[in-house]
Design a protein around this motif. Structure first.
Motif, short mmCIF file in Angstrom:
data_model
loop_
_atom_site.label_atom_id
_atom_site.label_comp_id
_atom_site.label_asym_id
_atom_site.label_seq_id
_atom_site.Cartn_x
_atom_site.Cartn_y
_atom_site.Cartn_z
N PHE A 56 0.82 -1.21 0.00
CA PHE A 56 0.00 0.00 0.00
C PHE A 56 0.85 1.27 0.00
N ARG A 57 1.93 1.25 0.75
CA ARG A 57 2.78 2.45 0.82
C ARG A 57 3.33 2.80 -0.56
N GLU A 58 3.80 1.78 -1.29
CA GLU A 58 4.37 2.03 -2.61
C GLU A 58 3.31 2.54 -3.60
N LEU A 59 2.07 2.09 -3.43
CA LEU A 59 0.99 2.48 -4.33
C LEU A 59 0.28 3.75 -3.87
N GLY A 60 0.66 4.27 -2.73
CA GLY A 60 0.02 5.48 -2.22
C GLY A 60 -1.39 5.23 -1.70
N LEU A 61 -1.66 4.00 -1.24
CA LEU A 61 -2.97 3.65 -0.72
C LEU A 61 -3.00 3.75 0.80
N GLU A 62 -4.16 4.06 1.33
CA GLU A 62 -4.36 4.08 2.77
C GLU A 62 -5.49 3.14 3.15
N ARG A 63 -5.29 2.41 4.23
CA ARG A 63 -6.31 1.47 4.70
C ARG A 63 -7.26 2.22 5.63
N THR A 64 -8.23 2.94 5.04
CA THR A 64 -9.14 3.75 5.83
C THR A 64 -10.43 3.00 6.12
N LEU A 65 -10.96 3.19 7.31
CA LEU A 65 -12.26 2.64 7.73
C LEU A 65 -12.44 1.19 7.27
N PRO A 66 -11.58 0.29 7.73
CA PRO A 66 -11.63 -1.09 7.19
C PRO A 66 -12.95 -1.81 7.41
N ILE A 67 -13.62 -1.57 8.53
CA ILE A 67 -14.90 -2.24 8.78
C ILE A 67 -15.93 -1.80 7.74
N ALA A 68 -16.01 -0.50 7.51
CA ALA A 68 -16.94 0.01 6.50
C ALA A 68 -16.55 -0.50 5.11
N ALA A 69 -15.25 -0.53 4.82
CA ALA A 69 -14.79 -0.97 3.51
C ALA A 69 -15.18 -2.42 3.24
N MET A 70 -15.04 -3.27 4.26
CA MET A 70 -15.38 -4.69 4.08
C MET A 70 -16.89 -4.87 3.92
N ARG A 71 -17.67 -4.17 4.70
CA ARG A 71 -19.13 -4.27 4.59
C ARG A 71 -19.59 -3.81 3.21
N GLU A 72 -19.08 -2.68 2.76
CA GLU A 72 -19.46 -2.15 1.46
C GLU A 72 -19.03 -3.09 0.33
N THR A 73 -17.85 -3.68 0.48
CA THR A 73 -17.35 -4.62 -0.53
C THR A 73 -18.25 -5.83 -0.66
N VAL A 74 -18.64 -6.42 0.47
CA VAL A 74 -19.49 -7.61 0.43
C VAL A 74 -20.85 -7.29 -0.18
N ASN A 75 -21.44 -6.18 0.21
CA ASN A 75 -22.74 -5.81 -0.33
C ASN A 75 -22.68 -5.60 -1.84
N MET A 76 -21.64 -4.91 -2.30
CA MET A 76 -21.48 -4.66 -3.72
C MET A 76 -21.21 -5.95 -4.48
N PHE A 77 -20.35 -6.78 -3.94
CA PHE A 77 -19.99 -8.06 -4.56
C PHE A 77 -21.23 -8.93 -4.75
N LYS A 78 -22.03 -9.05 -3.70
CA LYS A 78 -23.22 -9.90 -3.76
C LYS A 78 -24.24 -9.36 -4.75
N GLY A 79 -24.42 -8.05 -4.77
CA GLY A 79 -25.37 -7.45 -5.69
C GLY A 79 -24.99 -7.66 -7.15
N LEU A 80 -23.72 -7.50 -7.46
CA LEU A 80 -23.26 -7.67 -8.83
C LEU A 80 -23.41 -9.12 -9.29
N LEU A 81 -23.12 -10.08 -8.39
CA LEU A 81 -23.28 -11.49 -8.75
C LEU A 81 -24.74 -11.84 -9.02
N ARG A 82 -25.65 -11.16 -8.36
CA ARG A 82 -27.07 -11.42 -8.57
C ARG A 82 -27.58 -10.79 -9.87
#
Length: 346
Positions: A101-127
């Motif tokens: 992440f450091r090399e790519l200039g990424l920051e691990r912000t709000l990981p709980i929110a990020a994981m919840r949003e990822t799962v919801n989006m992932f499931k919706g797209l698969l449907r």
């Protein structure tokens, strides 16, 4: 029921070795193969495609990908494609990431929110849904897969040893892989967090696959195996500083000299750091030694709620990963199950 077996392989070896180990593990009865998704290492989905093309039964997936370096919509497309290639054997491993992440200039912000949003989006797209979501971390505006996935649900596993992330896994994931937690009391703590998440979502406990991920070096030379794993633990602890909260649950207190080395990156020396770790610290997290010794260590750690047991193998200098994979399945695992059964019956 006995736990199913999984294998976690790191993307630092040649693809030919990955394919050979995948074939071997399938023959030995492993049910899952997880392949690390690490920046600047071999591409995860290329490796998983090679596994899919050379096996017939193994379930497979990234172990793990994250919401930051790959947008969840891109992950959904990749996983649906892998599921098509493997005839419905794909599983998604998710974590909050960090490597590269450091090399790519990424920051691990709000990981709980990020994981919840990822799962919801992932499931919706698969449907097959058109997804519009403005999240705290991840957003999508009218995204939709251009093809119909083989399955409208691909199991999602969280890899974690954080309390809040573990609770979230109980709420929204299909499974969880709890890493390097060989103390029964510590595993009880995580099971408690999973139960909290399950209760919040109104889910039955049996709907969640609870995995224990162990790292092991199995060799007849106990000293060589222990040296490999003590260096592995030292390296991981140094890289994780200061995120050591999970050590409290393991009941681990690190020597002051080790802490001082971790605090100053210019002092990081894995070999020296490993020598500072007491054996009981190393053995609270990893397995090392001959098959009988490792089986005894594993038997003590096998919690009754574990439904999947995932091995990340390490070899001694001059040894092979294949020998560790075989020894774990053919000697360590059955012996550990027998020891656990005997202890429960006593």
């Amino acid at each position: 029921m006995n736990p199913s077996l999984g294998l976690l392989l790191y993307s630092d070896g040649p693809l030919s070795e990955l394919v050979n180990l995948a074939r071997q593990s399938e023959t030995l009865g492993y049910e899952y193969l997880w392949y690390t998704d690490v920046r600047f290492a071999r591409e995860c989905y290329v490796g998983l495609s090679a596994v899919a093309a050379n096996t017939t039964k193994l379930k497979m997936g990234p172990g793990v990908t994250d919401p930051y370096s790959r947008h969840p919509a891109i992950t959904a497309a990749a996983m649906a494609t892998l599921d098509e290639l493997s005839n419905g054997r794909a599983v998604l491993g998710l974590g909050s990431g960090g490597a590269g992440f450091r090399e790519l200039g990424l920051e691990r912000t709000l990981p709980i929110a990020a994981m919840r949003e990822t799962v919801n989006m992932f499931k919706g797209l698969l449907r097959g849904e058109t997804v519009t979501s403005q999240g705290k971390v991840v957003s999508l505006d009218g995204g939709k897969l251009s093809f119909k996935p083989v399955r409208d649900h691909i199991p999602v596993y969280f890899a974690t040893h954080g309390p809040q992330m573990t609770k979230l896994a109980g709420e929204i994931a299909d499974g969880v892989l709890i890493a390097n937690t060989l103390q029964p009391a510590a595993f009880n703590f995580y099971v408690g967090k999973l139960m909290e998440g399950l209760a919040k979502a109104g889910r039955a406990p049996e709907t969640l696959d609870i995995g224990l991920r162990v790292e092991a070096c199995i060799d007849e030379d106990d000293e060589k195996a222990f040296t490999v794993m003590s260096r592995r633990v030292a390296s991981r602890l140094l890289s994780q500083y200061p995120h050591w909260d999970y050590l409290d649950e393991l009941g681990v207190t690190l020597p002051e000299e080790f802490v001082a080395m971790a605090q100053d990156r210019s002092l990081h020396d894995t070999a020296k750091a490993a020598k500072l770790l007491p054996p009981e610290v190393v053995e609270s997290m990893v397995l090392a030694g001959n098959p009988k010794r490792v089986a005894e260590q594993l038997a003590r750690a096998l919690h009754p709620r574990v439904t999947q047991l995932t091995l990340r193998p390490h070899a001694v200098p001059g040894g092979t990963m294949a020998s560790v994979v075989a020894a774990f399945a053919e000697q360590v695992y059955p012996s550990a199950l027998q020891m656990r059964a005997a202890a429960e019956a006593a």
